[in-house]
Design a protein around this motif. Structure first.
Motif, PDB file in Angstrom:
ATOM      1  N   GLY A 279      35.889  32.523  39.992  1.00 38.89           N
ATOM      2  CA  GLY A 279      36.767  32.593  41.134  1.00 38.89           C
ATOM      3  C   GLY A 279      38.141  33.084  40.719  1.00 38.89           C
ATOM      4  N   TRP A 280      38.792  33.822  41.596  1.00 37.49           N
ATOM      5  CA  TRP A 280      40.145  34.294  41.348  1.00 37.49           C
ATOM      6  C   TRP A 280      40.820  34.534  42.690  1.00 37.49           C
ATOM      7  CZ3 TRP A 280      41.233  39.530  42.767  1.00 37.49           C
ATOM      8  CH2 TRP A 280      40.109  40.304  43.063  1.00 37.49           C
ATOM      9  N   ALA A 281      42.093  34.776  42.666  1.00 34.57           N
ATOM     10  CA  ALA A 281      42.843  34.920  43.908  1.00 34.57           C
ATOM     11  C   ALA A 281      43.481  36.293  44.000  1.00 34.57           C
ATOM     12  CB  ALA A 281      43.922  33.841  44.008  1.00 34.57           C
ATOM     13  N   HIS A 282      43.300  36.950  45.131  1.00 38.35           N
ATOM     14  CA  HIS A 282      44.031  38.178  45.434  1.00 38.35           C
ATOM     15  C   HIS A 282      45.293  37.780  46.191  1.00 38.35           C
ATOM     16  CE1 HIS A 282      45.091  41.989  47.379  1.00 38.35           C
ATOM     17  NE2 HIS A 282      44.362  42.581  46.440  1.00 38.35           N
ATOM     18  N   PRO A 283      46.455  38.293  45.803  1.00 37.89           N
ATOM     19  CA  PRO A 283      47.705  37.819  46.410  1.00 37.89           C
ATOM     20  C   PRO A 283      47.807  38.054  47.909  1.00 37.89           C
ATOM     21  CG  PRO A 283      48.073  39.767  45.043  1.00 37.89           C
ATOM     22  CD  PRO A 283      46.687  39.294  44.758  1.00 37.89           C
ATOM     23  N   ARG A 284      47.074  39.031  48.436  1.00 36.10           N
ATOM     24  CA  ARG A 284      47.140  39.312  49.873  1.00 36.10           C
ATOM     25  C   ARG A 284      45.900  38.826  50.612  1.00 36.10           C
ATOM     26  NH1 ARG A 284      45.357  43.669  52.611  1.00 36.10           N
ATOM     27  NH2 ARG A 284      45.038  44.883  50.715  1.00 36.10           N
ATOM     28  N   LEU A 285      44.738  38.934  49.979  1.00 37.23           N
ATOM     29  CA  LEU A 285      43.485  38.658  50.666  1.00 37.23           C
ATOM     30  C   LEU A 285      42.916  37.271  50.388  1.00 37.23           C
ATOM     31  CD1 LEU A 285      41.852  42.151  50.111  1.00 37.23           C
ATOM     32  CD2 LEU A 285      42.943  41.301  52.187  1.00 37.23           C
ATOM     33  N   GLY A 286      43.477  36.564  49.399  1.00 41.47           N
ATOM     34  CA  GLY A 286      43.052  35.191  49.172  1.00 41.47           C
ATOM     35  C   GLY A 286      41.967  35.038  48.126  1.00 41.47           C
ATOM     36  N   PRO A 287      41.218  33.919  48.170  1.00 38.88           N
ATOM     37  CA  PRO A 287      40.258  33.594  47.105  1.00 38.88           C
ATOM     38  C   PRO A 287      39.052  34.529  47.098  1.00 38.88           C
ATOM     39  CG  PRO A 287      40.120  31.989  48.875  1.00 38.88           C
ATOM     40  CD  PRO A 287      41.301  32.857  49.187  1.00 38.88           C
ATOM     41  N   MET A 288      38.605  34.854  45.883  1.00 36.89           N
ATOM     42  CA  MET A 288      37.464  35.744  45.664  1.00 36.89           C
ATOM     43  C   MET A 288      36.517  35.107  44.651  1.00 36.89           C
ATOM     44  SD  MET A 288      38.329  38.538  47.348  1.00 36.89           S
ATOM     45  CE  MET A 288      39.859  38.911  48.217  1.00 36.89           C
ATOM     46  N   VAL A 289      35.266  35.515  44.673  1.00 36.13           N
ATOM     47  CA  VAL A 289      34.320  35.218  43.601  1.00 36.13           C
ATOM     48  C   VAL A 289      33.625  36.525  43.252  1.00 36.13           C
ATOM     49  CG1 VAL A 289      32.302  33.913  42.870  1.00 36.13           C
ATOM     50  CG2 VAL A 289      33.936  32.868  44.448  1.00 36.13           C
ATOM     51  N   THR A 290      33.732  36.946  41.986  1.00 37.13           N
ATOM     52  CA  THR A 290      33.079  38.173  41.540  1.00 37.13           C
ATOM     53  C   THR A 290      32.559  37.971  40.121  1.00 37.13           C
ATOM     54  OG1 THR A 290      35.165  39.088  40.708  1.00 37.13           O
ATOM     55  CG2 THR A 290      34.536  39.690  42.950  1.00 37.13           C
ATOM     56  N   ALA A 291      31.902  38.989  39.580  1.00 37.93           N
ATOM     57  CA  ALA A 291      31.444  38.941  38.194  1.00 37.93           C
ATOM     58  C   ALA A 291      32.635  38.755  37.264  1.00 37.93           C
ATOM     59  CB  ALA A 291      30.697  40.221  37.841  1.00 37.93           C
ATOM     60  N   LYS A 292      32.433  37.966  36.227  1.00 38.68           N
ATOM     61  CA  LYS A 292      33.530  37.675  35.297  1.00 38.68           C
ATOM     62  C   LYS A 292      33.633  38.722  34.198  1.00 38.68           C
ATOM     63  CE  LYS A 292      35.239  34.204  32.025  1.00 38.68           C
ATOM     64  NZ  LYS A 292      34.988  32.890  31.408  1.00 38.68           N
ATOM     65  N   GLY A 293      32.523  39.089  33.623  1.00 40.78           N
ATOM     66  CA  GLY A 293      32.585  40.020  32.499  1.00 40.78           C
ATOM     67  C   GLY A 293      31.202  40.446  32.065  1.00 40.78           C
TER      68      GLY A 293
END
Length: 458
Positions: free
Chosen positions: A398-412
């Motif tokens: 999980g990570w946060a986009h400063p405008r769009l909010g929380p995200m979950v994507t592939a880590k690496g």
């Protein structure tokens, strides 16, 4: 005739044997002592200074080419960060093939600048996919059609290591940023360019997209089998190209360590349509036919397919006689004398399907795995992003986009014990870091202000 990207649906065999692949230099024929002539895809990437080659088939040992050193830089301490920390990448790539290549390099520690014109990367309209395929980069808004914009890019190239683009053939030259122009200002630059159909032949200048290569490259017809062609909704050729480009950039940087010089690197969606079907495209007299799919195709055989449990689906692969017998014991079904040859829709498949329909998925997986049978749950997109196992093993985060909010994507994509990678930035908005990037590349504040005022940078 009206410059609309299009392609016919056809078979992979006809595609591989046809003119486009031959004119692109992507079909090799090598001798084999038992099979006779064997045709296979050529290396998918063309390195200007250190070309790859297929020297021989597996039965014959070939000599590897030696590239003499030409005064490589002396050994130096690696910067802190991922394995590519300190590498500077200017990425003009868009959509997936070009853009995602930069994101892979960013995840490995490179400082990747996503350069976009005012009209932006057309894939920005795709929301979540754009966020995933461009994470970890910084955004620079630049109008390359303005002379001052072109001059600025060449100044940035002086301080960069890599330039990536996926322009149509000829566009780099018209913009004045082809490899010759880049090399003139920085002989150590690695320039990697992607197009649809390669650099030679009648189609070289045509536009192309992933679905067109799926169509003509045979993927859609093969997946459809005897029925209508079926589109792979994942952009197979685009993503394959991005991965190949990232690997090619690393290879070219490695060559630069030995030779002291950069080089031009070329690849295409067509090359990856061949590379990722290599097993299906190798051709010789007497070769068995490829497996074909079909509407609602569940697998290629009774013991290599998907099955439904009471609360979800599983994938099952048993490729040895012992594994086949284990499936029979666990599920209480008669396996027969030649279970590995049983078709995907035959009597054995029906018996297995009937048995598994009575099982809870988690219990079926536990029982099959404990018996040594390879099995896994079929996860839908949302399930994958919320899966504890994938999260615990660092595949998603999980990570946060400063405008769009929380995200979950592939880590690496890999773990490095001494130089751990990872995304250090969210996906940039259009031109978000323009002034910051230019300052980091040593552009004077008054020039930045003038470029902004003129509209060459935004």
């Amino acid at each position: 005739a009206n410059d609309v990207p299009c392609a016919p649906v056809g078979s992979r065999e006809a595609w591989f044997a046809g003119a486009a692949v031959a004119e692109g230099g992507l079909r090799l024929v090598l001798p084999h002592p038992e099979l006779g002539e064997v045709a296979m895809p050529a290396p998918p990437v063309k390195f200007g200074a250190t070309p790859a080659s297929v020297r021989a088939l597996p039965q014959v040992v070939g000599e590897a080419p030696a590239w003499p050193a030409k005064g490589a830089d002396p050994a130096r301490a690696a910067p802190a960060g991922g394995p590519l920390a300190g590498v500077r990448v200017l990425n003009l790539g868009t959509v997936i093939a070009g853009a995602y290549a930069g994101t892979i390099l960013a995840q490995l520690g490179a400082d990747v600048i996503k350069i976009e014109p005012r009209e932006a990367d057309m894939f920005r309209s795709d929301g979540s996919q754009f966020l995933a395929y461009n994470r970890g980069t910084r955004g620079l808004g630049l109008d390359l059609k303005r002379p001052e914009g072109r001059d600025l890019l060449l100044d940035l190239v002086r301080g960069a290591d890599v330039v990536i683009d996926n322009y149509r053939l000829g566009v780099r030259g018209r913009l004045g940023i082809d490899y010759a122009a880049l090399k003139a200002v920085n002989p150590r630059i690695v320039s990697c360019s992607i197009n649809a159909y390669g650099e030679t032949g009648a189609r070289a200048a045509l536009p192309g997209f992933d679905p067109l290569l799926q169509a003509e490259g045979g993927m859609m017809a093969a997946q459809g089998g005897d029925g209508d062609p079926i589109l792979h909704t994942i952009a197979v050729n685009d993503i394959a190209t991005a991965a190949t480009v990232a690997s090619a950039v690393v290879a070219a940087l490695n060559a630069r360590e030995r030779t002291g010089e950069g080089q031009e690197v070329l690849t295409s969606l067509m090359a990856q349509s061949l590379l990722f079907q290599s097993g299906e495209l190798v051709t010789y007299d007497g070769r068995p036919p490829n497996d074909l799919g079909g509407v609602d195709c569940l697998g290629v055989s009774a013991l290599h397919r998907y099955y439904a449990c009471t609360d979800g689906w599983i994938g099952l692969v048993a490729e040895t006689a012992d594994a086949a017998q284990a499936v029979g014991r666990v599920l209480g079904v008669e396996i027969g004398e030649a279970p590995l040859a049983e078709p995907r829709d035959g009597a054995l498949a029906e018996r297995i399907a009937a048995a598994l329909a009575e099982w809870i998925r988690a219990e079926a997986l536990a029982a099959l795995r404990s018996a040594g049978v390879a099995a896994a749950p079929v996860l839908r997109g949302g399930e994958a992003l919320d899966d504890d196992f994938l999260a615990q093993n660092g595949f998603v985060e999980g990570w946060a986009h400063p405008r769009l909010g929380p995200m979950v994507t592939a880590k690496g994509y890999a773990e490095f014990s001494r130089t751990p990678g990872g995304f250090r930035r969210p996906t940039p908005d259009l031109g978000q870091h323009s002034a910051e990037v230019l300052a980091d590349y040593g552009i004077a504040p008054d020039r930045i202000a003038a470029l902004m005022a003129a509209g060459a940078v935004f």
